[in-house]
Design an enzyme around this catalytic site. Structure first.
Site, mmCIF file in Angstrom:
data_model
loop_
_atom_site.group_PDB
_atom_site.id
_atom_site.type_symbol
_atom_site.label_atom_id
_atom_site.label_comp_id
_atom_site.label_asym_id
_atom_site.label_seq_id
_atom_site.Cartn_x
_atom_site.Cartn_y
_atom_site.Cartn_z
ATOM 1 N N ASN A 342 -1.574 6.349 6.301
ATOM 2 C CA ASN A 342 -0.684 5.192 6.225
ATOM 3 C C ASN A 342 -0.957 4.234 7.390
ATOM 4 O O ASN A 342 -0.070 3.877 8.176
ATOM 5 C CB ASN A 342 0.778 5.630 6.232
ATOM 6 C CG ASN A 342 1.687 4.645 5.529
ATOM 7 O OD1 ASN A 342 1.261 3.552 5.124
ATOM 8 N ND2 ASN A 342 2.955 4.997 5.394
ATOM 9 N N HIS A 373 11.747 4.638 6.267
ATOM 10 C CA HIS A 373 11.380 5.453 5.118
ATOM 11 C C HIS A 373 12.566 5.677 4.175
ATOM 12 O O HIS A 373 12.373 5.780 2.961
ATOM 13 C CB HIS A 373 10.821 6.803 5.564
ATOM 14 C CG HIS A 373 9.356 6.783 5.836
ATOM 15 N ND1 HIS A 373 8.836 6.467 7.076
ATOM 16 C CD2 HIS A 373 8.280 7.004 5.030
ATOM 17 C CE1 HIS A 373 7.515 6.511 7.027
ATOM 18 N NE2 HIS A 373 7.155 6.832 5.799
#
Length: 520
Positions: A342, A373
C-alpha cells in the site's frame, strides 16, 4: 445463489448468480474492466496533444461519477458532498488554515460514513462498501490541502525538498478539483496520486524523457516522445488474472478464522499453528493484489503512471503503483514489508502526518492509519500492535544486523532467519485486521499467549537505542533523520511513514527532478 442487497445497479444480478459472487463484487469488477476499456479509448482519442484539458477533465469526471453511481447508487452522492464541502472550505477559510479544516472535515466525514455503514447498514441490508472510494478521496482532499498550503502560504525555505516538489502554486478550479477526486481511473480503487502529477497528465505538459543514450539522435522525437504502456498493462493484467484465480480457489480453502477454531487450537502442534498462520494470511493477500494491480493497469492504459526509463532503456510505469509483490513476499524486515505494501497510502501518511508531527510521529502515524481504515476494533488492535512490532524490529535491526553482513554464508543464514521471523510477525500483527471484532482477535492473541507483544516490549525496553546524528536517543528520530537525508539529496517524496526503501528514494529523486521543471 448470490442474492445480497445493494444500492447499486442490479443489471448484473444474473451474472452474479451465475458466478456465485455478491452483486457488489461483480459490479466492482465489471466497472473496473469497463474503466480499463475507457482508459484505452481515453488515451487513443482524447490524448492531450489533440484534445483540450477542459474536455479531458469533463470526460474523466463524468465517467468516474457514472461508475460510482452504477456501483453504489445514491451512496455516490457522498463523494460529491465530501469533495464539494472541502472545496468550499478551501475557498472560504483561505490558504493559511484550510489544510487543518479540510483534514478534520474530510476525515470526520469519512468516519461518520464508516460508522453508519458498519453499525447501521452492514447487517444484511446493504453490501456495497461505499467507504472504500471515500478513503481514497479523503487522501486526495487532505493531500491537496497541504500541498496548496505549502505552495501558497509557506515560504520556500521553510519547506523540505519533498514539499517543494509537491507544492501547488495556484488554487484549482472546481472542475479540476472534481476531476482529481472523482476521475474514472481512480474513483473505485485509487491509487492516490499527487495533484501535480495528475494535472500534468491531463494537460500533457511534461512528456517523458528519451531512453538513455538516445538523446540527440536523428529521427528520434526527443523529450516529446510518449512511450506506449501496452506491455506494462498486459503484464499487470496477467498478475491480476493469477491473483483472481488464487483468490477464488485457494483463499477460500484457507480461512484466517480457522486460526481461532477451538478444535484446531486444542489439537494442532505449535509448528502447525505457525505454518497455518502464515499460509492463511498469505492466502488473504491475492484480493489486494488483484484490486490494486488492476487499478494501476487502468491508469497506465490511460497514459498515466510513467516515471522514466531504467538503465536498459525500458519504460517504467510504476509512478503510482501501490505494491511490489516480490518484495512483499520476500521481505526480511518489518520495514521492508511496509515499504512495499500500500505504497501510496504510506506516502500519504508520511506527507500529512509523519513529517509534520511535533511528537511521537510513529505513534501518530499508526493512529491516523487506524482511523482512516475504519471503525472496526480489529483495525486498532492491528495498528497498536504494529507500533510495538515496528519499534522492536527497528531496535533489533540497528543492534544486530551489522554483525551478520560478512561472510556471505552468514548473511544468507541471517536473511533466511529474518524472513521467517518477519512473515510470522506480519501475520501475527494483521490477524485482527481480518477478524475485525474484539472477541475473536483476543481469542487469537491469547492462544498465542501474547508472545510477540511481550517480546516486542522487552526488546524496546532492554536493547540500547541507536543515537541519531543529532544525538537524540530516541527510536523515532531514526527514520526522521533518514528522511532529512533523502530531502537533502533532492527527493520529492522522501520516505514513507515508516521510512522507505532505497527504491522509493530513487523514485523520488526522479519525480523531484521532473517537478522542478514544471510551472504550476
Amino acid at each position: 445463489m448470490a442474492t445480497t442487497s445493494t444500492t447499486g445497479s442490479t443489471l448484473l444480478q444474473p451474472l452474479s448468480n451465475a458466478v456465485q459472487l455478491p452483486i457488489d463484487q461483480v459490479n466492482f469488477v465489471v466497472c473496473q474492466l469497463f474503466a480499463l476499456l475507457a482508459a484505452v479509448w481515453f488515451r487513443t482519442y482524447l490524448r492531450s496533444s489533440k484534445t483540450s484539458s477542459f474536455i479531458r477533465h469533463v470526460v474523466a469526471t463524468l465517467l468516474g461519477l457514472y461508475l460510482a453511481l452504477f456501483c453504489f447508487g445514491w451512496y455516490a452522492l457522498h463523494f460529491l458532498v465530501q469533495s464539494g464541502i472541502s472545496y468550499c472550505i478551501m475557498i472560504i477559510i483561505g490558504v493559511e488554515n484550510m489544510h487543518k479544516y479540510c483534514f478534520v472535515f474530510a476525515l470526520g466525514y469519512l468516519t461518520v460514513c464508516q460508522i453508519t455503514r458498519v453499525y447501521i447498514f452492514d447487517y444484511g441490508q446493504y453490501s456495497a462498501d461505499f467507504s472504500g472510494p471515500m478513503m481514497i478521496i479523503t487522501q486526495k482532499i487532505t493531500s491537496l490541502a497541504y500541498e496548496i498550503h505549502d505552495g501558497m502560504f509557506r515560504k520556500d525555505e521553510e519547506l523540505t525538498s519533498s514539499q517543494r516538489g509537491l507544492a501547488v502554486r495556484r488554487m484549482p478550479s472546481l472542475l479540476e478539483y472534481l476531476s482529481y477526486n472523482c476521475n474514472f481511473m481512480g474513483i473505485l480503487a485509487g491509487p492516490l496520486c499527487s495533484y501535480r502529477d495528475y494535472i500534468t497528465f491531463i494537460e500533457g505538459r511534461a512528456h517523458p524523457r528519451t531512453p538513455p543514450g538516445t538523446a540527440g539522435k536523428e529521427g528520434l522525437p526527443g523529450d516529446r516522445a510518449e512511450p506506449s504502456p501496452n506491455v506494462a498493462v498486459i503484464q499487470k493484467l496477467f498478475v491480476c488474472g493469477l491473483s483472481l484465480f488464487f483468490h477464488l480457489t485457494i483463499s477460500k480453502t484457507l480461512p484466517v478464522e480457522y486460526n481461532i477454531d477451538e478444535h484446531f487450537q486444542a489439537t494442532a502442534s505449535w509448528p502447525t499453528k505457525v505454518i497455518y498462520l502464515y499460509i492463511s494470511l498469505l492466502a488473504a493477500r491475492p484480493k489486494y493484489y488483484f484490486a490494486w494491480t488492476l487499478a494501476d493497469a487502468i491508469n497506465n492504459a490511460a497514459g498515466f503512471g510513467f516515471r522514466g526509463y531504467d538503465e536498459n532503456g525500458t519504460a517504467r510505469w510504476d509512478l503510482i503503483s501501490n505494491l511490489r509483490i516480490q518484495q512483499i513476499e520476500m521481505s526480511t524486515s518489518f520495514k521492508m514489508f511496509l515499504d512495499n505494501w500500500n505504497i501510496q497510502t504510506a506516502l500519504w501518511l508520511k506527507r500529512v502526518c509523519y513529517e509534520r508531527a511535533s511528537w511521537s510521529p510513529t505513534i501518530q502515524t499508526f493512529v491516523l492509519s487506524a482511523i482512516w481504515h475504519g471503525v472496526y476494533p480489529g483495525y486498532y488492535l492491528t495498528f497498536l500492535t504494529g507500533v510495538v512490532v515496528t519499534l522492536a524490529a527497528r531496535a533489533m535491526r540497528n543492534n544486530f544486523r551489522h554483525y551478520f553482513l560478512e561472510p556471505p554464508q552468514l548473511k544468507l543464514l541471517y536473511d533466511i532467519l529474518t524472513w521467517v521471523v518477519t512473515q510470522v510477525a506480519i501475520s501475527y500483527t494483521v490477524v485482527p485486521f481480518v477478524l475485525l471484532s474484539v472477541k475473536p482477535s483476543f481469542m487469537f492473541y491469547s492462544s498465542w499467549y501474547y508472545c510477540l507483544h511481550i517480546a516486542g516490549v522487552l526488546v524496546v525496553l532492554l536493547l540500547p537505542v541507536k543515537k541519531t546524528q543529532r544525538g537524540k536517543a530516541t527510536h523515532e528520530n531514526v527514520p526522521l533523520s533518514r528522511s532529512e537525508k533523502c530531502d537533502e539529496r533532492g527527493n520529492s517524496l522522501g520516505q514513507n511513514s515508516f521510512s522507505t526503501t532505497n527504491n522509493v528514494c530513487n523514485q523520488n529523486q526522479e519525480i523531484a527532478s521532473r517537478h522542478s521543471s514544471l510551472k504550476q
